[in-house]
Design an enzyme around this catalytic site. Structure first.
Site, PDB file in Angstrom:
ATOM      1  N   SER A  62       0.801  -1.221   0.000  1.00 20.63           N
ATOM      2  CA  SER A  62       0.000   0.000   0.000  1.00 20.63           C
ATOM      3  C   SER A  62       0.838   1.278   0.000  1.00 20.63           C
ATOM      4  CB  SER A  62      -0.933  -0.007   1.219  1.00 20.63           C
ATOM      5  OG  SER A  62      -0.195  -0.101   2.430  1.00 20.63           O
ATOM      6  N   GLY A 117       8.156  -1.097   0.686  1.00 17.11           N
ATOM      7  CA  GLY A 117       7.645  -0.977   2.039  1.00 17.11           C
ATOM      8  C   GLY A 117       8.187  -2.073   2.940  1.00 17.11           C
ATOM      9  N   LYS A 129       9.293  -8.582   5.796  1.00 17.33           N
ATOM     10  CA  LYS A 129       8.514  -8.268   4.606  1.00 17.33           C
ATOM     11  C   LYS A 129       7.787  -9.537   4.155  1.00 17.33           C
ATOM     12  CE  LYS A 129      10.346  -5.930   1.313  1.00 17.33           C
ATOM     13  NZ  LYS A 129       9.069  -5.194   1.154  1.00 17.33           N
ATOM     14  N   GLY A 132       2.253  -9.152   2.111  1.00 19.82           N
ATOM     15  CA  GLY A 132       1.474  -9.230   0.876  1.00 19.82           C
ATOM     16  C   GLY A 132       1.856 -10.408   0.003  1.00 19.82           C
ATOM     17  N   GLU A 138      10.554  -9.365  -4.216  1.00 10.26           N
ATOM     18  CA  GLU A 138      11.016  -8.133  -3.572  1.00 10.26           C
ATOM     19  C   GLU A 138      12.487  -8.232  -3.193  1.00 10.26           C
ATOM     20  OE1 GLU A 138       6.857  -6.612  -1.465  1.00 10.26           O
ATOM     21  OE2 GLU A 138       8.228  -7.906  -0.360  1.00 10.26           O
TER      22      GLU A 138
END
Length: 264
Positions: A62, A117, A129, A132, A138
């Site tokens: 987000s 993020g 992390k 999501g 990532e």
């Protein structure tokens, strides 16, 4: 009563609705602060770390929405030209929908900066992390960048991992191995490793790479570099959501509108 409500002008309905449900006002005000904090952190990172002709790794989640928003704004207003490499299907859609140039690591294997993020960051910028489900791509993109920059709101800023994020460390596993990996982690490291279940389908979450995710809820503080290596040695583990020694800078949007910086 229903008819009178429907016949009211739309502009007056929200105020009366909120007056009847004051607790909702608090929730929305809190959400607005969080969103504003995310935007402030993301914009600061883009302004400080992205220059013309840069090759940029675009993270997921987000807060990254606001980073892409700022990239697109600078492209329109300043003529900024960047090449963007996504970390997920979501990131790819953000890049395409904002009319930014898109590439991949086969064509653009070296990046100037990656902006992403985090679910939580400690004082050394060790990160959790993967909330999501995009931790593998990532981490690959972050490792390809000269500089890895984290953007987050104030809720993600912790002294030690686990202080605020209670959902565990995501571990991406080959589907056939999830049960042996789960047992191995729990027996060797303690805590509980839970197979992540999907919310809009029956069964487990399936990542962009076709794998499952175990969320390891740890029960004590660890040496995260050693733990990460130990987990990665388990057959069937594809990648972990522990990012150790990768991020150099983090921007945390605060409740008062300011942005807190951390460098390591």
């Amino acid at each position: 009563m229903m008819m009178r409500l429907l016949l009211q002008p739309i502009s007056t309905a929200p105020a009366k609705w909120f007056s009847r449900f004051p607790c909702r006002q608090v929730v929305w005000a809190s959400m607005d602060k969080v969103e504003s904090a995310k935007r402030a952190a993301a914009h600061r990172a883009v302004d400080e770390h992205v220059k013309d002709s840069y090759k940029v790794g675009v993270g997921s989640g987000s807060t990254v929405v606001f980073a892409v928003e700022r990239l697109a704004q600078r492209a329109r207003e300043e003529g900024l030209k960047v090449v963007c490499v996504p970390t997920s299907f979501q990131a790819r859609q953000l890049i395409v929908n904002n009319n930014l140039e898109i590439s991949d690591l086969e064509i653009t294997p070296e990046l100037d900066v990656a902006i992403d993020g985090a679910d939580e960051a400690d004082q050394q910028l060790t990160l959790i992390k993967g909330g999501g489900g995009c931790q593998l791509q990532e981490k690959i993109v972050a490792a390809a960048a000269k500089t890895f920059v984290v953007i987050a709101d104030y809720r993600k800023d912790s002294t030690v991992l686990g202080e605020q994020w209670k959902k565990g460390i995501p571990i991406e596993v080959v589907p056939m191995a999830y049960c042996p990996v789960k047992l191995k982690i729990e027996n060797e490291l303690g805590g509980q490793a839970v197979l992540r279940q999907a919310k809009a389908k029956a069964g487990p979450v399936v990542t962009d790479n076709g794998n499952f995710i175990l969320d390891w809820v740890f029960d004590k503080i660890h040496d995260w570099e050693k733990v990460n290596q130990q987990i990665m040695m388990i057959p069937g583990v594809v990648e972990t959501g522990l990012f150790v020694g990768m991020a150099s800078t983090a921007y945390f949007g605060m409740q008062d509108g300011s942005v807190k910086e951390r460098h390591v």
